[in-house]
Scaffold this active site. Sequence first.
Site, PDB file in Angstrom:
ATOM      1  N   HIS A 276      31.580  -1.277  58.124  1.00 34.04           N
ATOM      2  CA  HIS A 276      32.291  -1.957  57.398  1.00 34.04           C
ATOM      3  C   HIS A 276      33.583  -1.355  56.997  1.00 34.04           C
ATOM      4  CE1 HIS A 276      32.728  -5.078  54.124  1.00 34.04           C
ATOM      5  NE2 HIS A 276      32.870  -4.051  53.252  1.00 34.04           N
TER       6      HIS A 276
ATOM      7  N   SER B 246      36.381  -7.704  53.338  1.00 29.18           N
ATOM      8  CA  SER B 246      35.653  -7.462  52.566  1.00 29.18           C
ATOM      9  C   SER B 246      35.701  -8.615  51.430  1.00 29.18           C
ATOM     10  CB  SER B 246      35.471  -6.253  52.023  1.00 29.18           C
ATOM     11  OG  SER B 246      34.015  -5.879  51.677  1.00 29.18           O
TER      12      SER B 246
HETATM   13  C1  GTR Z   1      30.135  -4.760  48.463  1.00 21.65           C
HETATM   14  C2  GTR Z   1      30.096  -6.393  48.332  1.00 21.65           C
HETATM   15  C3  GTR Z   1      30.467  -7.182  49.411  1.00 21.65           C
HETATM   16  C4  GTR Z   1      31.761  -6.995  49.587  1.00 21.65           C
HETATM   17  C5  GTR Z   1      32.277  -5.446  49.605  1.00 21.65           C
HETATM   18  C6  GTR Z   1      33.691  -4.898  49.514  1.00 21.65           C
HETATM   19  O1  GTR Z   1      29.801  -4.190  47.550  1.00 21.65           O
HETATM   20  O2  GTR Z   1      28.431  -6.534  47.882  1.00 21.65           O
HETATM   21  O3  GTR Z   1      30.296  -8.539  48.950  1.00 21.65           O
HETATM   22  O4  GTR Z   1      32.754  -7.640  49.237  1.00 21.65           O
HETATM   23  O5  GTR Z   1      31.818  -4.656  48.640  1.00 21.65           O
HETATM   24  O6  GTR Z   1      34.534  -5.756  48.882  1.00 21.65           O
HETATM   25  O7  GTR Z   1      33.909  -3.789  49.751  1.00 21.65           O
END
Ligand code: GTR
Length: 320
Positions: A304, A182
Amino acid sequence: MTDSPLPEAWQRAEVPPLPAIGSDVVDEFARTIYGRTPDGGRLTEVVLRSRDDGVLDGAADRLRHRAVIACPLDDLELDTVTHLPAGASAEHPVPLVVTLDFEGNKEPPAQVMAAGYAVLAVDYQQIEPDDPDPAATGVRALFPRESWGAVGAWAWGLSRLLDIAGSIEGVDPAEPIVLGHSRLGKAALWAGAQDERFAVTVANGSGCCGASLFRHPGGEDIAAITTKFPHWFVPSFSTYAGNEDSLPVDQHQLLASIAPRRVYVTSAEDDAWADPIGEYLAVQAARPAFGPDGIGYHLRPGGHALLEEDWLHALAFAKR
Ligand code: GTR
């Protein structure tokens, strides 16, 4: 090659051309997006603080080190954790993954240890707080003359972990893997692009400003990311919000800048915010810069997260 079956429509999607990758492409990413990473920040001391034997059912040891890094205004002290598989020793050093942890140090999956890798990590906010108005200061405050975003600072931290690895008995720092998920996948890519010591760079669910193409619509865009996370990048990056076509670079060029060193990108089907298709197309577009097996891609079901299976796909790629 890709390691997983991909949706039929993806295979018909248009892959953007790859401009010639000059030595100045990394500077262009620094100027436009991440900021310039300062030279220096010298490792002055690594001390073993404690050792737990036989964590993870006897399959690993856990070593805690305090490392001191001299920066222009003051020292930065990091409390790192090395997860060392059973049997690793000065005579039999094991290959290394460096990574940053969210919210304290987590155990890496047991299968990573079983595969014989050491994992060296630090909580990412020890390097730079993840806050537009941080209460405490991080490494950026210790380099008063530079303009760099927090992602750049975290990438700098990944390189410092590699410096520290050289002092840790049982670890072979020769062909290290840098891995991140991420926002820390963005940092891993930026570290891989700048630090040629990293043999394999792995970005999991890295999305916007990570592996996914700005010019592929879908998921997070520059307006969204610079509104919510203005501290991650250079302030002028937000001027490209809604105007992605005017960016002088796109992320397939960042992937390609790492060649001939190797890159692995992993996405999850339901992680729409990271734009999995945009990540896949960036890999396809970057492919001409790499040798056979120089870049790989994996798509798995689910959302995610950095799962054990993501680690194992990446390590299988690294071993090839
Ligand atoms: C989200 C962000 C992403 C990603 C994610 C994370 O909110 O929009 O770009 O980096 O966080 O790091 O969990």
